[in-house]
Design a protein around this motif. Sequence first.
Motif, mmCIF file in Angstrom:
data_model
loop_
_atom_site.group_PDB
_atom_site.id
_atom_site.type_symbol
_atom_site.label_atom_id
_atom_site.label_comp_id
_atom_site.label_asym_id
_atom_site.label_seq_id
_atom_site.Cartn_x
_atom_site.Cartn_y
_atom_site.Cartn_z
ATOM 1 N N ILE A 1 0.823 -1.212 0.000
ATOM 2 C CA ILE A 1 0.000 0.000 0.000
ATOM 3 C C ILE A 1 0.858 1.264 0.000
ATOM 4 N N SER B 1 2.206 6.636 -1.358
ATOM 5 C CA SER B 1 1.067 5.739 -1.273
ATOM 6 C C SER B 1 0.736 5.179 -2.647
ATOM 7 N N GLU C 1 -2.026 3.521 -3.036
ATOM 8 C CA GLU C 1 -3.482 3.553 -3.071
ATOM 9 C C GLU C 1 -3.991 4.861 -3.661
ATOM 10 N N HIS C 2 -3.307 5.965 -3.316
ATOM 11 C CA HIS C 2 -3.811 7.283 -3.712
ATOM 12 C C HIS C 2 -2.784 8.138 -4.446
#
Length: 374
Positions: free
Chosen positions: A189, A337, A339-340
Amino acid sequence: MIMNSKLKVGVIGLGAWGCNVARCLYENPDCDLVACSDVSESRRALAERNWNTQTAVSLDEMLANFPEIRAIVISTPAVTHFSLAKQALLAGKDVFVEKPFTLKVSHAEELLALAESLGRILMVGHLLEYHPAVNRIREIVQSGELGETYYIYTQRVNLGRIRGDENALWSFAPHDISQILYILGEEPIDVSARGQSFIQNGIEDVVFLSLFFQNRRMAHIHISWLDPHKMRSTTVVGSRKMLVFDDAATTEKLRIYDSGAQTPATCSYGEAIQVRFGDIQIPHLASTEPLKLEFQHFIDCVNHRTTPRSDARDGLRVVRILEAAQKSLEHDGVPISLEHGTVRTAPSKTAVLNRQWTPQLPVFPVAATAVAQA
């Protein structure tokens, strides 16, 4: 569809690794190495002499002179992977691309979309996914024999093989990233990396790369071409057992340690943690060369029209991590990150344990999915 005749293959790139590639394909009874291409006249002559194959100066020449070729294997410098793979796919060929798949996430996305739209097989050379030891490790980890997986660390270091067109991260880390994702069966992640350029300005010779997964799992990768040791090792630490894979060893490459540390169920102040040192198990492993196993898999996938283990999606996952790691390198190791596409704020210890901190606003947007234009 199952093809009964030998798969007719062309190889692009005859450097040190490209010669290994051509040799394995030449020795495969299910493959017909029709032609090899390289800009070097001496390398083309070597291919003609060693593997009784025809040669070409470029992919354009190979496609024009040898239309019977059904699959193209690309083992050229990484900077050329995207353009050559795209050209081969548009010519209607199935394609194998050595690692790293591409040098940009957007390029990996475009090749994935193009291969899917054309119905072509596109495989990435993540060699360790075909190594007998790594497959055994995956089985052991996935079975729960080690207990809960705590962390993995790898070392891929040597003195030499210094590149000028890519840093140690892009040259070496694809092996270890693909191996770790394959063993754990999950993606990180966030990622952080720090390195240094000692020999060539702007080209990192040594990199320390960290991956953080859900449930507090971690992986650490040490890569360098400026090191006195030649090491190719992977260590997996679990709650019940641990294992070490030493790919540089001539024998006993894999060892399983029935050892660990455990907190007693009822622990009073000052009571010692229980540490256990058990037996060492040395599993038997097949001795088949991983590169031959990898190309047999590619040939089978082309003939049977099945999805490769290390397909374009697998390649994209690795490139996405590499791109994030490169951003982290350029910003002094700040965690990125996955994820983002954001930089993490500094978390508290409790937040780290519970994975509950909030990231800052995006500063490194994740690349949008590319639409392939045929």
